[in-house]
Design a protein around this motif. Structure first.
Motif, short mmCIF file in Angstrom:
data_model
loop_
_atom_site.label_atom_id
_atom_site.label_comp_id
_atom_site.label_asym_id
_atom_site.label_seq_id
_atom_site.Cartn_x
_atom_site.Cartn_y
_atom_site.Cartn_z
N ALA A 153 9.98 -19.42 33.57
CA ALA A 153 9.64 -19.59 32.16
C ALA A 153 10.10 -18.38 31.37
O ALA A 153 10.09 -17.26 31.86
CB ALA A 153 8.14 -19.80 32.00
N GLN A 154 10.52 -18.64 30.14
CA GLN A 154 10.96 -17.56 29.29
C GLN A 154 9.75 -16.78 28.80
O GLN A 154 8.75 -17.36 28.39
CB GLN A 154 11.74 -18.13 28.12
CG GLN A 154 12.97 -18.90 28.55
CD GLN A 154 13.64 -19.58 27.38
OE1 GLN A 154 12.98 -20.03 26.46
NE2 GLN A 154 14.95 -19.65 27.41
N SER A 155 9.86 -15.45 28.79
CA SER A 155 8.71 -14.65 28.36
C SER A 155 9.15 -13.29 27.86
O SER A 155 10.27 -12.82 28.15
CB SER A 155 7.73 -14.47 29.52
OG SER A 155 8.32 -13.77 30.58
N VAL A 156 8.26 -12.68 27.10
CA VAL A 156 8.44 -11.32 26.59
C VAL A 156 7.19 -10.55 26.95
O VAL A 156 6.07 -11.01 26.70
CB VAL A 156 8.64 -11.33 25.06
CG1 VAL A 156 8.74 -9.91 24.53
CG2 VAL A 156 9.89 -12.13 24.70
N TYR B 251 11.97 -8.44 28.76
CA TYR B 251 12.02 -9.88 28.55
C TYR B 251 12.61 -10.59 29.76
O TYR B 251 13.35 -10.00 30.55
CB TYR B 251 12.83 -10.21 27.29
CG TYR B 251 14.26 -9.74 27.34
CD1 TYR B 251 14.60 -8.46 26.92
CD2 TYR B 251 15.27 -10.57 27.81
CE1 TYR B 251 15.91 -8.02 26.97
CE2 TYR B 251 16.58 -10.15 27.86
CZ TYR B 251 16.90 -8.86 27.44
OH TYR B 251 18.20 -8.42 27.51
N SER B 252 12.24 -11.84 29.86
CA SER B 252 12.77 -12.70 30.91
C SER B 252 13.30 -13.95 30.24
O SER B 252 12.58 -14.94 30.05
CB SER B 252 11.68 -13.05 31.92
OG SER B 252 12.18 -13.95 32.90
N VAL B 253 14.54 -13.87 29.81
CA VAL B 253 15.22 -14.95 29.10
C VAL B 253 16.65 -14.99 29.60
O VAL B 253 17.31 -13.95 29.64
CB VAL B 253 15.19 -14.75 27.57
CG1 VAL B 253 15.99 -15.83 26.86
CG2 VAL B 253 13.76 -14.71 27.06
N SER B 254 17.13 -16.14 29.97
CA SER B 254 18.47 -16.24 30.52
C SER B 254 19.53 -16.05 29.43
O SER B 254 19.25 -16.20 28.23
CB SER B 254 18.66 -17.60 31.19
OG SER B 254 18.44 -18.64 30.27
N GLY B 255 20.71 -15.70 29.86
CA GLY B 255 21.81 -15.54 28.93
C GLY B 255 21.76 -14.22 28.19
O GLY B 255 21.27 -13.21 28.70
N ASN B 256 22.27 -14.23 26.99
CA ASN B 256 22.32 -13.03 26.15
C ASN B 256 21.54 -13.27 24.88
O ASN B 256 22.10 -13.55 23.82
CB ASN B 256 23.78 -12.69 25.83
CG ASN B 256 24.59 -12.40 27.07
OD1 ASN B 256 24.24 -11.50 27.83
ND2 ASN B 256 25.63 -13.16 27.29
N PRO C 25 16.35 -16.91 22.31
CA PRO C 25 17.34 -17.39 23.28
C PRO C 25 18.55 -17.96 22.55
O PRO C 25 18.43 -18.49 21.45
CB PRO C 25 16.59 -18.50 24.03
CG PRO C 25 15.15 -18.23 23.79
CD PRO C 25 15.07 -17.62 22.42
N THR C 26 19.70 -17.85 23.17
CA THR C 26 20.93 -18.36 22.55
C THR C 26 21.39 -19.66 23.19
O THR C 26 22.52 -20.09 22.99
CB THR C 26 22.05 -17.31 22.65
OG1 THR C 26 22.19 -16.91 24.02
CG2 THR C 26 21.71 -16.09 21.79
N THR C 27 20.50 -20.28 23.93
CA THR C 27 20.80 -21.59 24.50
C THR C 27 21.03 -22.58 23.37
O THR C 27 20.28 -22.58 22.38
CB THR C 27 19.62 -22.08 25.36
OG1 THR C 27 19.23 -21.05 26.25
CG2 THR C 27 19.99 -23.34 26.12
#
Lengths: 115, 113
Positions: free
Chosen positions: A1-4, A25-30, A95-97
């Motif tokens: 899961a995405q988190s800060v 943070y734990s968010v995929s990508g840039n 997120p940039t998804t």
């Protein structure tokens, strides 16, 4: 899961000393990274953002933040703290998804600058 | 240049009632997002509106609904209020770009008794 994550609920610093407020943070990508400040009973005010480029970004009121991709961190800093900097600080990640428009906020760090 | 304005600033409701919160975005902004900030927490994304359509929704039940008008202003509606809905509701506006920061209003503080 995405988190800060903002690991410190409160940071105390003496006026005139440097301050650091941590964010990971734990968010995929840039993702895009932001810092906001909230004063009592007020909305959030934008301080600075990292989109791309230099890892050290400068923002409002003398604040700056350092981006570290390998550590997925975006720590807020100021060389010399003022009593008026006392407030609640939020780190946020966008997120940039494709199709994602939300910002994910940390739980906040209360900064107290002591005279 | 007026920033983001929200109304009302404070309101008290009882469980089961319905509430409507209003937001006018910063001049020139076309995108409105709503966030819920519970006491001691960071803002949680409810949804975002662009071109009068809900573009993305967070993990909130259908009791939370919204609307965006042709002048870009927005409403947040919450039905069948629960005690847990007590929070500061923040409206944020922005340009429709990926890199733009959010501009927040001062919020509507909702207390559910």
């Amino acid at each position: 899961a995405q988190s800060v994550a903002q690991p410190e609920d409160q940071v105390n610093v003496a006026e005139g000393n440097p301050l650091t407020v941590k964010c990971t943070y734990s968010v995929s990508g840039n993702p895009y990274l932001f810092w906001y400040v909230q004063y009592p009973n007020r909305g959030l005010q934008f301080l600075l953002k990292y989109i791309t480029g230099d890892n050290l970004v400068k923002g409002s009121y003398g604040f700056e933040a350092e981006f570290n991709k390998s550590q997925t961190s975006f720590h807020l800093k100021k060389p010399s703290a003022l009593v008026s900097d006392s407030a609640l600080y939020f780190c946020a990640v966008r997120p940039t998804t494709s199709g994602t428009y939300k910002y994910i906020f940390g739980t906040g760090t209360r900064l107290k600058v002591l005279a | 240049d007026a920033g983001v304005t929200q109304s009302p600033t404070h309101l008290i409701k009882t469980r089961g009632q319905q509430v409507t919160l209003r937001c006018s975005p910063k001049s020139g902004h076309d995108t409105v997002s709503w966030y819920q900030q519970a006491l001691g927490q960071g803002p949680q994304f409810i949804f975002q509106y662009y071109e009068e359509e809900e573009r993305q929704r967070g993990n909130f039940p259908d009791r939370f609904s919204g609307h965006q008008f042709p002048n870009y202003s927005s409403e947040l509606n919450v039905n069948a209020l629960l005690l847990g809905d007590s929070a500061l509701y923040l409206c944020a506006s922005s340009f429709n770009t990926y890199t733009g920061e959010l501009f927040f209003g001062e919020g509507s503080r909702l207390t559910v008794l």
